[in-house]
Design a protein around this motif. Structure first.
Motif, PDB file in Angstrom:
ATOM      1  N   GLU A  29       0.854  -1.100  -0.085  1.00 26.01           N
ATOM      2  CA  GLU A  29       0.103   0.175  -0.099  1.00 26.01           C
ATOM      3  C   GLU A  29       0.819   1.313  -0.118  1.00 26.01           C
ATOM      4  OE1 GLU A  29      -4.048  -1.419   2.253  1.00 26.01           O
ATOM      5  OE2 GLU A  29      -2.331  -1.230   3.312  1.00 26.01           O
ATOM      6  N   LEU A  30       1.880   1.269   0.672  1.00 29.18           N
ATOM      7  CA  LEU A  30       2.958   2.229   0.746  1.00 29.18           C
ATOM      8  C   LEU A  30       3.506   2.504  -0.746  1.00 29.18           C
ATOM      9  CD1 LEU A  30       4.986   1.567   3.914  1.00 29.18           C
ATOM     10  CD2 LEU A  30       3.218   3.293   3.542  1.00 29.18           C
ATOM     11  N   LEU A  31       3.809   1.529  -1.304  1.00 26.85           N
ATOM     12  CA  LEU A  31       4.530   1.553  -2.819  1.00 26.85           C
ATOM     13  C   LEU A  31       3.252   2.095  -3.513  1.00 26.85           C
ATOM     14  CD1 LEU A  31       6.669   0.896  -4.758  1.00 26.85           C
ATOM     15  CD2 LEU A  31       5.661  -1.527  -4.794  1.00 26.85           C
ATOM     16  N   PHE A  32       2.072   1.748  -3.807  1.00 31.64           N
ATOM     17  CA  PHE A  32       1.053   2.010  -4.535  1.00 31.64           C
ATOM     18  C   PHE A  32       0.865   3.403  -4.254  1.00 31.64           C
ATOM     19  CE2 PHE A  32      -3.443   2.726  -5.553  1.00 31.64           C
ATOM     20  CZ  PHE A  32      -3.363   2.400  -6.726  1.00 31.64           C
ATOM     21  N   GLU A  33       0.304   4.037  -3.100  1.00 28.35           N
ATOM     22  CA  GLU A  33       0.181   5.273  -2.897  1.00 28.35           C
ATOM     23  C   GLU A  33       1.204   6.262  -3.341  1.00 28.35           C
ATOM     24  OE1 GLU A  33      -2.990   6.249  -2.423  1.00 28.35           O
ATOM     25  OE2 GLU A  33      -3.742   4.524  -1.713  1.00 28.35           O
ATOM     26  N   ILE A  34       2.630   6.041  -3.067  1.00 33.00           N
ATOM     27  CA  ILE A  34       3.553   6.762  -3.240  1.00 33.00           C
ATOM     28  C   ILE A  34       3.841   6.740  -4.742  1.00 33.00           C
ATOM     29  CG2 ILE A  34       5.940   7.487  -2.501  1.00 33.00           C
ATOM     30  CD1 ILE A  34       5.491   6.598   0.248  1.00 33.00           C
ATOM     31  N   VAL A  35       3.985   5.544  -5.341  1.00 33.92           N
ATOM     32  CA  VAL A  35       4.836   5.721  -6.531  1.00 33.92           C
ATOM     33  C   VAL A  35       3.858   5.486  -7.822  1.00 33.92           C
ATOM     34  CG1 VAL A  35       6.322   4.250  -8.016  1.00 33.92           C
ATOM     35  CG2 VAL A  35       6.909   4.927  -5.621  1.00 33.92           C
ATOM     36  N   HIS A  36       2.750   4.682  -7.536  1.00 33.24           N
ATOM     37  CA  HIS A  36       1.882   4.275  -8.422  1.00 33.24           C
ATOM     38  C   HIS A  36       0.882   4.975  -8.872  1.00 33.24           C
ATOM     39  CE1 HIS A  36       4.484   1.021  -9.527  1.00 33.24           C
ATOM     40  NE2 HIS A  36       4.251   0.481  -8.340  1.00 33.24           N
ATOM     41  N   THR A  37       0.481   6.128  -7.995  1.00 31.47           N
ATOM     42  CA  THR A  37      -0.872   7.067  -8.216  1.00 31.47           C
ATOM     43  C   THR A  37      -0.638   8.256  -8.986  1.00 31.47           C
ATOM     44  OG1 THR A  37      -0.431   7.922  -5.994  1.00 31.47           O
ATOM     45  CG2 THR A  37      -2.105   5.912  -6.152  1.00 31.47           C
ATOM     46  N   GLU A  38       0.983   8.416  -9.142  1.00 28.12           N
ATOM     47  CA  GLU A  38       1.351   9.481  -9.640  1.00 28.12           C
ATOM     48  C   GLU A  38       0.553  10.869  -8.734  1.00 28.12           C
ATOM     49  OE1 GLU A  38       0.528   9.246 -13.664  1.00 28.12           O
ATOM     50  OE2 GLU A  38       2.095   7.590 -13.965  1.00 28.12           O
ATOM     51  N   ASP A  39       0.381  10.793  -7.595  1.00 28.85           N
ATOM     52  CA  ASP A  39       0.086  12.284  -7.101  1.00 28.85           C
ATOM     53  C   ASP A  39       0.979  12.017  -5.782  1.00 28.85           C
ATOM     54  OD1 ASP A  39      -1.277  14.251  -6.213  1.00 28.85           O
ATOM     55  OD2 ASP A  39      -3.062  13.101  -5.219  1.00 28.85           O
ATOM     56  N   PRO A  40       2.152  12.232  -5.574  1.00 26.18           N
ATOM     57  CA  PRO A  40       2.866  12.345  -4.314  1.00 26.18           C
ATOM     58  C   PRO A  40       2.538  13.535  -3.140  1.00 26.18           C
ATOM     59  CG  PRO A  40       4.109  13.155  -6.143  1.00 26.18           C
ATOM     60  CD  PRO A  40       2.912  12.362  -6.808  1.00 26.18           C
ATOM     61  N   GLU A  41       1.808  14.480  -4.051  1.00 26.03           N
ATOM     62  CA  GLU A  41       1.476  15.750  -3.361  1.00 26.03           C
ATOM     63  C   GLU A  41       0.547  15.260  -2.124  1.00 26.03           C
ATOM     64  OE1 GLU A  41       2.481  19.364  -3.040  1.00 26.03           O
ATOM     65  OE2 GLU A  41       2.909  18.633  -4.961  1.00 26.03           O
ATOM     66  N   HIS A  42      -0.287  14.357  -2.268  1.00 22.08           N
ATOM     67  CA  HIS A  42      -1.415  13.999  -1.422  1.00 22.08           C
ATOM     68  C   HIS A  42      -1.339  12.689  -0.808  1.00 22.08           C
ATOM     69  CE1 HIS A  42      -3.129  17.382  -4.167  1.00 22.08           C
ATOM     70  NE2 HIS A  42      -3.337  17.744  -2.545  1.00 22.08           N
ATOM     71  N   CYS A  43      -0.169  11.665  -1.276  1.00 18.90           N
ATOM     72  CA  CYS A  43      -0.219  10.478  -0.702  1.00 18.90           C
ATOM     73  C   CYS A  43      -0.249  10.290   0.624  1.00 18.90           C
ATOM     74  CB  CYS A  43       1.011   9.756  -1.528  1.00 18.90           C
ATOM     75  SG  CYS A  43       2.538  10.320  -1.287  1.00 18.90           S
ATOM     76  N   LEU A  44       0.628  11.193   1.448  1.00 20.10           N
ATOM     77  CA  LEU A  44       0.891  11.129   2.782  1.00 20.10           C
ATOM     78  C   LEU A  44      -0.800  11.127   3.443  1.00 20.10           C
ATOM     79  CD1 LEU A  44       4.309  12.945   3.778  1.00 20.10           C
ATOM     80  CD2 LEU A  44       3.817  10.380   3.078  1.00 20.10           C
TER      81      LEU A  44
END
Length: 243
Positions: free
Chosen positions: A204-219
């Motif tokens: 889930e960390l990998l998906f939300e940070i790398v694969h959603t292409e939206d690091p601005e809001h991933c945290l």
């Protein structure tokens, strides 16, 4: 380089005892995350002191063009100074005598990354090719896994999973572990407390940070996942992208 950070009290704790900080010091980018422990107020005091002293020591001792061995010495000295300050404060005030804190920190210069850690707060390197934990947990279950007495899956639900074997503050001295890595453009470095990794999986960390292409809001999305699962602990994270 881009940096994001977040800290959330969670749904169970009455106080956020995590602390964190980011620094730009000459050619270096540094970040530190701490998870305090030791009863009401004590944990917050310990984690705050650790971030403050670590920052002050880096600002005082980092110099241009340091070798990696010199950077290790600077980080190790900063951690020792933080440990001494927390231990001394605990000896002065009986109400917070048992306080302590984890620490995970990064010092970055170009493609070079130095990770230092004490306790079970973690550092991860994430990229298109996957997720890798860089730091080493100083915990009871981590030792049991290393000795072959527990699998990694069993460790996640073991009743002693929150028992750590090293922390800043309880003893007069402490030993940190240090890890040197290279990172490439497009990769991410994540520093976080166990409040995140105990409720959110590596995938889930990998998906939300790398694969959603939206690091601005991933945290914030990761915190939302933790909250949806009860968020029994404070959740704190710093995310750094190599651009």
């Amino acid at each position: 380089m881009r940096i994001w950070s977040i800290s959330d009290i969670g749904l169970v704790r009455h106080e956020n005892q995590d602390s964190y900080g980011t620094m730009l010091i000459g050619e270096y980018t540094a970040a530190v995350v701490c998870d305090g422990m030791g009863g009401t107020a004590g944990g917050a005091v310990a984690s705050h002191l650790a971030v403050q002293i670590y920052r002050e020591q880096l600002e005082a001792n980092l110099r241009s063009n340091m070798t990696m061995e010199q950077l290790k010495e600077v980080s190790g000295y900063a951690i020792a100074a933080a440990n001494e300050a927390i231990h001394h404060r605990g000896q002065e005030e009986s109400s917070i005598q048992s306080m302590g804190t984890t620490l995970v920190a990064a010092i970055i210069r170009g493609e070079d990354v130095l990770i230092s850690n004490v306790g079970d707060s973690r550092a991860y390197l994430l990229s298109e090719s996957g997720i890798r934990q860089i730091s080493k947990d100083h915990s009871l279950v981590s030792s049991m896994v290393e000795q072959g007495n527990l699998t990694r899956e069993q460790a996640k639900s073991h009743p002693g999973r929150n028992l750590i074997t090293r922390a800043l503050g309880p003893e007069e001295s402490v030993r940190d572990d240090e890890f040197v890595h290279k990172w490439k453009q497009g990769e991410y470095l994540l520093l976080c407390t166990d409040g995140l990794v105990n409720t959110v999986s590596d995938q889930e960390l990998l998906f939300e940070i790398v694969h959603t292409e939206d690091p601005e809001h991933c945290l914030q999305r990761l915190v939302n996942i933790s909250v949806s699962r009860g968020a029994p602990d404070n959740v704190t994270a710093i995310l750094i992208q190599n651009i």
